[in-house]
Scaffold this motif. Structure first.
Motif, PDB file in Angstrom:
ATOM      1  N   TRP A  11       9.564  36.247  79.042  1.00 16.30           N
ATOM      2  CA  TRP A  11       8.250  36.873  78.863  1.00 16.30           C
ATOM      3  C   TRP A  11       8.253  38.323  79.335  1.00 16.30           C
ATOM      4  N   ALA A  12       9.066  38.629  80.329  1.00 12.24           N
ATOM      5  CA  ALA A  12       9.190  40.031  80.752  1.00 12.24           C
ATOM      6  C   ALA A  12       9.735  40.876  79.607  1.00 12.24           C
ATOM      7  N   PHE A  17       8.708  44.797  74.862  1.00 15.08           N
ATOM      8  CA  PHE A  17       8.614  45.090  73.433  1.00 15.08           C
ATOM      9  C   PHE A  17       7.161  45.357  73.030  1.00 15.08           C
ATOM     10  N   PHE A  18       6.240  44.580  73.585  1.00 13.69           N
ATOM     11  CA  PHE A  18       4.819  44.803  73.300  1.00 13.69           C
ATOM     12  C   PHE A  18       4.400  46.201  73.744  1.00 13.69           C
ATOM     13  N   MET A 136      11.108  38.932  69.792  1.00 15.31           N
ATOM     14  CA  MET A 136      10.921  40.163  70.563  1.00 15.31           C
ATOM     15  C   MET A 136      10.397  41.281  69.661  1.00 15.31           C
ATOM     16  N   HIS A 137      11.006  41.414  68.485  1.00 17.32           N
ATOM     17  CA  HIS A 137      10.539  42.444  67.552  1.00 17.32           C
ATOM     18  C   HIS A 137       9.161  42.099  66.989  1.00 17.32           C
ATOM     19  N   VAL A 176       4.921  47.879  82.127  1.00 14.61           N
ATOM     20  CA  VAL A 176       6.366  48.087  82.128  1.00 14.61           C
ATOM     21  C   VAL A 176       6.948  47.851  83.521  1.00 14.61           C
ATOM     22  N   ALA A 177       6.288  48.386  84.539  1.00 18.31           N
ATOM     23  CA  ALA A 177       6.801  48.256  85.908  1.00 18.31           C
ATOM     24  C   ALA A 177       6.834  46.801  86.353  1.00 18.31           C
ATOM     25  N   ILE A 178       5.767  46.069  86.077  1.00 18.85           N
ATOM     26  CA  ILE A 178       5.713  44.664  86.481  1.00 18.85           C
ATOM     27  C   ILE A 178       6.738  43.841  85.708  1.00 18.85           C
ATOM     28  N   ALA A 179       6.819  44.081  84.388  1.00 22.08           N
ATOM     29  CA  ALA A 179       7.776  43.332  83.574  1.00 22.08           C
ATOM     30  C   ALA A 179       9.208  43.606  84.012  1.00 22.08           C
TER      31      ALA A 179
END
Length: 391
Positions: A11-12, A17-18, A136-137, A176-179
């Motif tokens: 999920w990260a 990608f999101f 992912m894409h 982004v940082a959390i993922a």
């Protein structure tokens, strides 16, 4: 063995990608804002986009080395956060020259971020033993759709452009940082591949060169639909604007849906079989679009083209990460570099052909390139799945 691969790491990666798709769409939403803010014409705007493209090419020549040395986790965190932060500076620069510099850096960090998260996704496939790249894409496509829709809604509601940009930057930096904290903690490149990454970028040869050319063909064809489908519906089929806009929507929605179902297809069929089938479907669907005089049938054809092209890039990126003796980051960076050239050149190629002939004739390029992808599918290897072994 699924060493280190958990639901959290998967999920990260999806979140990264999101975020990439969301930020990219935000830039697209604000292209008119940038043009008006700096009072520039179309040629100057094109030069600004070229600056971003040049920065991306510089990034792609170094991405494999940087990711091999520091790992995709660190590079995704660094470049992803800078990528998000720079979006807030689009209309905060003191002048046009400064904007060109910002966009050059924007392109550089975007390309490295993309290679880092694709390398992570490829490694999750290899470690987990199941295909993930298409999904992912799909998250990138979903992020783009949400980013574009929310941006348009925010501006329609009267939110100031700079406020919207800062809001997106803040939220995406946090995401982004959390993922990044949940990504694989070790470098994705194997021990022998890490050393190879430090040798820097080299022009791809052999299988990597072929995969890069195929990715370029796919992106040229895909970009042709994004850039020219609406005009085709209006100009060639006489559709009203509101109906013509559905060409882009049907293609994008079908592509996103197919990407979310793509991993199940990649688990069932070999990369070779799936790419061949994808190319044939895209070629047949685009031929239908160009031969019919019925707008509703053309819309159905555009959806078929979206399904056909949906998994081309995931298949080719997955194959590039499995080339023997090549670090995954280097393989993806090499293929991305050639593919990106196709992405940048595609709109101009179609426009030139349309000028000397017609838009209908120019769009037969999509049919030809889809057929070429099907004919060249054997270069992806014929493993049992996207996560399987090369022969």
């Amino acid at each position: 063995m699924a060493s280190g691969v958990t639901a959290g790491t998967r999920w990260a990666s999806r979140a990264q990608f999101f975020a990439s798709g969301f930020i990219f769409a935000t830039w697209g939403v604000h292209v008119p804002t940038v043009k008006a803010h700096y009072a520039i014409d179309e040629a100057q705007l094109g030069l600004a986009m070229l600056a971003a493209g040049a920065g991306a090419m510089v990034g792609l020549t170094s991405a494999g080395r940087w990711i091999g040395r520091h790992g995709p986790r660190r590079m995704a965190a660094l470049c992803g956060c800078i990528y998000a932060l720079l979006i807030a500076g689009l209309i905060a620069m003191p002048g046009y020259a400064a904007l060109l510099g910002l966009l050059a850096v924007f392109g550089l960090v975007t390309s490295v971020f993309d290679v880092a998260i694709n390398t992570e996704a490829a490694q999750l496939e290899l470690r987990g033993g199941q295909p993930l790249m298409s999904g992912m894409h799909g998250m990138f496509s979903l992020g783009g759709m949400v980013g574009a829709a929310s941006g348009s809604a925010a501006l329609a509601a009267g939110m100031a452009a700079q406020t919207h940009l800062w809001t997106v930057a803040t939220v995406m930096i946090a995401l982004v940082a959390i993922a990044s904290t949940r990504m694989l903690p070790t470098p994705a490149a194997p021990a022998d591949g890490a050393a190879a990454s430090d040798r820097g970028f080299r022009l791809p040869r052999g299988v990597l060169a072929v995969l890069g050319v195929l990715a370029a063909l796919g992106l040229i064809a895909e970009g042709a639909i994004y850039d020219w489908s609406v005009l085709y519906m209006q100009q060639e089929l006489g559709s009203p604007q509101q109906q013509a806009a559905l060409a882009y929507a049907s293609f994008s929605a079908a592509m996103a849906a197919a990407r979310f179902g793509g991993d199940a297809m990649r688990a069932r069929f070999s990369p070779t079989a799936l790419l061949r089938g994808s190319g044939v479907l895209a070629a047949v669907a685009m031929t239908l679009v160009l031969l019919t005089d019925l707008p509703w049938l053309a819309l159905l054809g555009f959806a078929g083209v979206g399904v056909g092209f949906a998994n081309v890039v995931p298949i080719l990126f997955g194959a590039s990460a499995r080339v023997p003796g090549v670090a995954p980051a280097n393989g993806i960076a090499a293929v991305s570099a050639i593919a990106y050239l196709g992405f940048m050149a595609g709109p101009a190629v179609i426009g030139l052909l349309a000028r000397v002939s017609s838009l209908t004739a120019a769009l037969y390029v999509v049919v030809a390139f889809a057929a070429a992808l099907a004919a060249s599918a054997r270069f992806t290897g014929s493993g049992d799945s996207a996560a399987g072994k090369e022969e």
